[in-house]
Structure formats: C-alpha cells, structure tokens
Write a protein that holds these residues in place. Structure first.
Motif, mmCIF file in Angstrom:
data_model
loop_
_atom_site.group_PDB
_atom_site.id
_atom_site.type_symbol
_atom_site.label_atom_id
_atom_site.label_comp_id
_atom_site.label_asym_id
_atom_site.label_seq_id
_atom_site.Cartn_x
_atom_site.Cartn_y
_atom_site.Cartn_z
ATOM 1 N N LEU A 23 0.840 -1.196 0.000
ATOM 2 C CA LEU A 23 0.000 0.000 0.000
ATOM 3 C C LEU A 23 0.878 1.248 0.000
ATOM 4 O O LEU A 23 1.815 1.348 0.793
ATOM 5 C CB LEU A 23 -0.898 -0.005 1.240
ATOM 6 C CG LEU A 23 -1.799 1.213 1.438
ATOM 7 C CD1 LEU A 23 -2.855 1.295 0.337
ATOM 8 C CD2 LEU A 23 -2.463 1.157 2.821
ATOM 9 N N PHE A 24 0.612 2.180 -0.905
ATOM 10 C CA PHE A 24 1.406 3.413 -1.058
ATOM 11 C C PHE A 24 2.893 3.105 -1.227
ATOM 12 O O PHE A 24 3.752 3.799 -0.684
ATOM 13 C CB PHE A 24 1.181 4.343 0.137
ATOM 14 C CG PHE A 24 -0.228 4.811 0.316
ATOM 15 C CD1 PHE A 24 -0.858 5.544 -0.679
ATOM 16 C CD2 PHE A 24 -0.944 4.504 1.465
ATOM 17 C CE1 PHE A 24 -2.167 5.979 -0.525
ATOM 18 C CE2 PHE A 24 -2.255 4.929 1.632
ATOM 19 C CZ PHE A 24 -2.874 5.674 0.633
ATOM 20 N N ASP A 25 3.181 2.063 -1.984
ATOM 21 C CA ASP A 25 4.540 1.524 -2.072
ATOM 22 C C ASP A 25 5.594 2.572 -2.419
ATOM 23 O O ASP A 25 6.662 2.612 -1.792
ATOM 24 C CB ASP A 25 4.570 0.402 -3.121
ATOM 25 C CG ASP A 25 5.860 -0.381 -3.107
ATOM 26 O OD1 ASP A 25 5.972 -1.330 -2.307
ATOM 27 O OD2 ASP A 25 6.770 -0.031 -3.885
ATOM 28 N N GLU A 26 5.330 3.413 -3.402
ATOM 29 C CA GLU A 26 6.361 4.346 -3.859
ATOM 30 C C GLU A 26 6.621 5.473 -2.870
ATOM 31 O O GLU A 26 7.702 6.074 -2.880
ATOM 32 C CB GLU A 26 5.982 4.903 -5.235
ATOM 33 C CG GLU A 26 6.038 3.824 -6.316
ATOM 34 C CD GLU A 26 5.620 4.340 -7.683
ATOM 35 O OE1 GLU A 26 5.311 5.542 -7.803
ATOM 36 O OE2 GLU A 26 5.594 3.533 -8.624
ATOM 37 N N MET A 27 5.645 5.766 -2.004
ATOM 38 C CA MET A 27 5.858 6.752 -0.952
ATOM 39 C C MET A 27 6.384 6.111 0.325
ATOM 40 O O MET A 27 7.087 6.745 1.104
ATOM 41 C CB MET A 27 4.549 7.495 -0.651
ATOM 42 C CG MET A 27 4.071 8.396 -1.781
ATOM 43 S SD MET A 27 2.636 9.404 -1.301
ATOM 44 C CE MET A 27 1.329 8.170 -1.320
ATOM 45 N N ARG A 28 6.064 4.844 0.491
ATOM 46 C CA ARG A 28 6.366 4.147 1.743
ATOM 47 C C ARG A 28 7.779 3.596 1.805
ATOM 48 O O ARG A 28 8.336 3.423 2.891
ATOM 49 C CB ARG A 28 5.361 2.999 1.887
ATOM 50 C CG ARG A 28 4.957 2.699 3.299
ATOM 51 C CD ARG A 28 3.725 1.811 3.277
ATOM 52 N NE ARG A 28 3.806 0.753 4.233
ATOM 53 C CZ ARG A 28 3.086 -0.347 4.183
ATOM 54 N NH1 ARG A 28 2.241 -0.543 3.194
ATOM 55 N NH2 ARG A 28 3.207 -1.257 5.114
ATOM 56 N N TYR A 29 8.365 3.320 0.628
ATOM 57 C CA TYR A 29 9.689 2.698 0.591
ATOM 58 C C TYR A 29 10.644 3.526 -0.257
ATOM 59 O O TYR A 29 10.244 4.205 -1.206
ATOM 60 C CB TYR A 29 9.594 1.276 0.028
ATOM 61 C CG TYR A 29 8.661 0.374 0.812
ATOM 62 C CD1 TYR A 29 9.042 -0.151 2.040
ATOM 63 C CD2 TYR A 29 7.379 0.078 0.334
ATOM 64 C CE1 TYR A 29 8.180 -0.960 2.764
ATOM 65 C CE2 TYR A 29 6.518 -0.727 1.051
ATOM 66 C CZ TYR A 29 6.921 -1.250 2.270
ATOM 67 O OH TYR A 29 6.062 -2.034 2.992
ATOM 68 N N THR A 30 11.922 3.433 0.067
ATOM 69 C CA THR A 30 12.956 4.104 -0.716
ATOM 70 C C THR A 30 13.375 3.199 -1.869
ATOM 71 O O THR A 30 12.916 2.058 -1.975
ATOM 72 C CB THR A 30 14.172 4.433 0.165
ATOM 73 O OG1 THR A 30 14.731 3.197 0.650
ATOM 74 C CG2 THR A 30 13.777 5.294 1.357
ATOM 75 N N ASP A 31 14.272 3.678 -2.710
ATOM 76 C CA ASP A 31 14.701 2.909 -3.883
ATOM 77 C C ASP A 31 15.373 1.592 -3.508
ATOM 78 O O ASP A 31 15.340 0.632 -4.283
ATOM 79 C CB ASP A 31 15.659 3.741 -4.745
ATOM 80 C CG ASP A 31 14.950 4.894 -5.435
ATOM 81 O OD1 ASP A 31 13.706 4.851 -5.539
ATOM 82 O OD2 ASP A 31 15.637 5.841 -5.863
ATOM 83 N N ASP A 32 16.000 1.521 -2.335
ATOM 84 C CA ASP A 32 16.669 0.274 -1.932
ATOM 85 C C ASP A 32 15.736 -0.680 -1.183
ATOM 86 O O ASP A 32 16.156 -1.725 -0.697
ATOM 87 C CB ASP A 32 17.917 0.577 -1.093
ATOM 88 C CG ASP A 32 17.605 1.237 0.244
ATOM 89 O OD1 ASP A 32 16.401 1.368 0.591
ATOM 90 O OD2 ASP A 32 18.556 1.624 0.943
#
Length: 201
Positions: A42-51
């Motif tokens: 959920l909200f993956d691109e806001m919740r996690y960084t590139d790594d």
C-alpha cells in the motif's frame, strides 16, 4: 464480507489531493487476483525508498500510525484507473474507514464492495479531523455507522450522509453475492417454474 457497525481506532493523516490508484497500489502489484497480501505494498512508492527500506517520513511508517484503521485524506481520493486492487490493499493493511472531501466514483463504489466505509465530509470538517489525526496514536476517533457519526478525540461529533442501501450492506456484511443470495428462495422458485413451463431450456 465482514460487518461494519462501529470502529474506534487510530486515524492517519494523509493531506494530499488527487491520490490516484497507482499511488495507492502501483501497477506492478496487480498480477494477483487474491485480495490478501497487498497491504504491504500500500502506497509503495511513498512508503519505501529505492533500496526497499522504509521511508521514515511517510505517515504509515511512523510508530504512531502503524496500526491505523482510519485514513483522513485530501480531495479526489482514489482517482485514476479503475483498479479494485486499491481498496484490496487498503483493507489488507487494516484501514476500514476513509474520510475525504470527495472520491473518484469507481473507487468510492469499490470501497463498499470490499467492506470499507468511505465518508464524505466538507473540507472544513476534514481539516479539523486532519489536525486531530496529527496528534498521533492517542487521538482515537470513533465511527458509528448506524448513527452516521464520526467523533474526534476531543469529543467533536460530525454527521455524515450515506446511501441507505449501502449502509445496510455494510451493517449486515453483504456484498453483491450476499444481496443476491438473500433472494435465493425466489430464484429457486422461478427456476423450478421455468423448468416446468419450458422443459427444453
């Protein structure tokens, strides 16, 4: 579908407008047809960084909001493509209520089909609840579907409108299949009558 009657829980503030379904659940996670397991993305691109590590600044990663069951959001929530995976991901994370000034129609309808209550309130009332949610885990709100009210942590009560049929479906835990099965006896009687009248069918 799980019944919804009352809920008292932590509300997470997400003061963003035009949150689309790709922000809610990015396209790379749409391969599954299962309703479970999507909450982690959920909200993956806001919740996690590139790594792949958690972004500590995102609201649902903060300790106070990891158990949030209510989401206070901005205008036009759920816009974009008509993916039912969006409410699946929200529900799988544990959120049962969304409060926003407005929603995209398809997303709004899909919420009810998946046991999520999307509440629409005027912007000024959403702003009050947003500030209340910013207080953290101690600022619990109560949503009473039967009474059609949401109570902030300081006791302020806000009334909301909801379609009577959708309200009944949530209170009784009925999805579209469930509402059809309520007519099972009438359907069986019709089929039996048709079998006698048109045996060739």
């Amino acid at each position: 579908m799980e019944k919804f009657e009352t809920l008292t829980g932590i509300a997470a503030p997400l003061p963003l407008i035009n949150v689309d379904t790709d922000m809610i659940i990015p396209k790379q996670f749409l391969k599954t047809i299962r309703r479970s397991g999507l909450g982690v993305n959920l909200f993956d691109e806001m919740r996690y960084t590139d790594d792949g590590s958690e972004n500590p600044d995102f609201v649902l990663n903060r300790p106070a909001y990891r158990e949030a069951e209510i989401l206070i959001a901005g205008d036009n929530f759920g816009c974009g493509s008509s993916r039912e995976h969006a409410p699946w991901a929200i529900k799988d994370f544990g959120i049962r209520v969304i409060v926003a000034p407005s929603y995209a129609d398809i997303f709004y309808n899909n919420c009810f089909k998946n046991g999520i209550l999307p509440i629409t309130l005027p912007q000024e009332q959403v702003d009050i609840l947003m500030k209340d949610a910013e207080k953290g885990a101690n600022a619990r709100m109560t949503v009473d579907l039967e009474a059609q009210t949401i109570t902030a942590s300081d006791g302020q009560v806000f009334a909301f409108e909801i379609d009577p049929f959708r309200k009944r479906c949530l209170l009784e835990g009925l999805d579209e299949i469930g509402t059809t099965l309520e007519k099972a006896d009438a359907i069986a009687a019709f089929e039996q009558a048709q079998a006698g009248a048109r045996p060739w069918i």
